[in-house]
Motif scaffolding. Structure first.
Motif, PDB file in Angstrom:
ATOM      1  N   ASN A   1       0.820  -1.213   0.000  1.00 28.03           N
ATOM      2  CA  ASN A   1       0.000   0.000   0.000  1.00 28.03           C
ATOM      3  C   ASN A   1       0.852   1.260   0.000  1.00 28.03           C
ATOM      4  O   ASN A   1       0.483   2.266  -0.606  1.00 28.03           O
ATOM      5  CB  ASN A   1      -0.971  -0.007   1.182  1.00 28.03           C
ATOM      6  CG  ASN A   1      -2.132  -0.939   0.937  1.00 28.03           C
ATOM      7  OD1 ASN A   1      -2.615  -1.068  -0.181  1.00 28.03           O
ATOM      8  ND2 ASN A   1      -2.589  -1.609   1.977  1.00 28.03           N
TER       9      ASN A   1
ATOM     10  N   LYS B   1       2.232   1.603  -3.566  1.00 31.73           N
ATOM     11  CA  LYS B   1       1.078   1.879  -4.433  1.00 31.73           C
ATOM     12  C   LYS B   1       0.758   3.375  -4.403  1.00 31.73           C
ATOM     13  O   LYS B   1       0.600   4.007  -5.455  1.00 31.73           O
ATOM     14  CB  LYS B   1      -0.134   1.064  -3.951  1.00 31.73           C
ATOM     15  CG  LYS B   1      -1.429   1.419  -4.627  1.00 31.73           C
ATOM     16  CD  LYS B   1      -2.573   0.662  -3.974  1.00 31.73           C
ATOM     17  CE  LYS B   1      -3.901   1.219  -4.378  1.00 31.73           C
ATOM     18  NZ  LYS B   1      -5.022   0.552  -3.714  1.00 31.73           N
TER      19      LYS B   1
ATOM     20  N   ASP C   1      -4.782  -5.319  -5.657  1.00 35.74           N
ATOM     21  CA  ASP C   1      -5.426  -5.079  -4.356  1.00 35.74           C
ATOM     22  C   ASP C   1      -6.153  -6.330  -3.876  1.00 35.74           C
ATOM     23  O   ASP C   1      -6.021  -6.721  -2.713  1.00 35.74           O
ATOM     24  CB  ASP C   1      -6.439  -3.936  -4.442  1.00 35.74           C
ATOM     25  CG  ASP C   1      -5.803  -2.561  -4.476  1.00 35.74           C
ATOM     26  OD1 ASP C   1      -4.569  -2.447  -4.293  1.00 35.74           O
ATOM     27  OD2 ASP C   1      -6.559  -1.587  -4.710  1.00 35.74           O
TER      28      ASP C   1
ATOM     29  N   ASN D   1      -5.109  -8.192  -0.540  1.00 29.58           N
ATOM     30  CA  ASN D   1      -6.109  -8.114   0.533  1.00 29.58           C
ATOM     31  C   ASN D   1      -6.660  -9.468   0.957  1.00 29.58           C
ATOM     32  O   ASN D   1      -7.101  -9.626   2.082  1.00 29.58           O
ATOM     33  CB  ASN D   1      -7.246  -7.175   0.139  1.00 29.58           C
ATOM     34  CG  ASN D   1      -6.808  -5.728   0.112  1.00 29.58           C
ATOM     35  OD1 ASN D   1      -5.869  -5.340   0.798  1.00 29.58           O
ATOM     36  ND2 ASN D   1      -7.476  -4.926  -0.702  1.00 29.58           N
TER      37      ASN D   1
END
Length: 172
Positions: free
Chosen positions: A34, A37, A112, A116
């Motif tokens: 993240n 990103k 993602d 995730n």
């Protein structure tokens, strides 16, 4: 009422901590992903459209736009490997900033879901990457390393154009 709100918040924080404790390796990987990103997305948006064709050594190294396309393509491929898909993108064929930023965001949207859904147990499963066995977590960490390497290259381009890279900008 105030006590109830405090208790609810404490319970939520405890649950989040317990969930992270159950999957510390995949949680750390998601956090790293993240971070890069956000940084790469901002770097892609930072460079003006007219400089997407800029190359530090024309004809010898990628243009800024080609770097963004390369990141999107490799990232999609690596997340596909970790997911068990033979997923590929065609970001390298894009030329405009709008197309390349969209392709990068699309690659992040795809990844993602992979990051995730990852647990430590699933991350320990092996897959084939470039002809050798690697854990899914290893593949996803390789993706993060590649993203960071490409960001380092992009930083040079941004600096040469007089821009401050996202990682050097003041926190918002």
């Amino acid at each position: 009422m105030k006590s109830f709100c405090i208790l609810t918040l404490m319970t939520a924080f405890a649950a989040a901590g317990a969930l992270r404790a159950q999957n510390p390796f995949s949680s750390d990987t998601k956090q790293s992903y993240n971070g890069i990103k956000n940084t790469l997305t901002r770097a892609a948006e930072e460079m003006p459209e007219e400089d997407y064709s800029f190359s530090t050594v024309p004809g010898k190294v990628r243009t800024y736009g080609e770097i963004i396309g390369h990141i999107a393509d490799v990232q999609t491929m690596l997340c596909g490997i970790a997911k068990g898909d033979q997923k590929h993108s065609d970001a390298a064929s894009k030329k405009s900033k709008a197309e390349l930023v969209a392709a990068l965001k699309e690659s992040f949207d795809y990844c993602d879901a992979v990051y995730n859904s990852l647990t430590d147990a699933e991350g320990a499963q092996t897959v084939k990457m470039f002809g050798r066995d690697m854990t899914k977590l290893g593949v996803l960490n390789f993706n993060i390393a590649h993203d960071n390497e490409m960001y380092g290259t992009a930083v040079v381009y941004l600096r040469m154009k007089g821009l401050v890279p996202p990682s050097s900008q003041r926190r918002r």
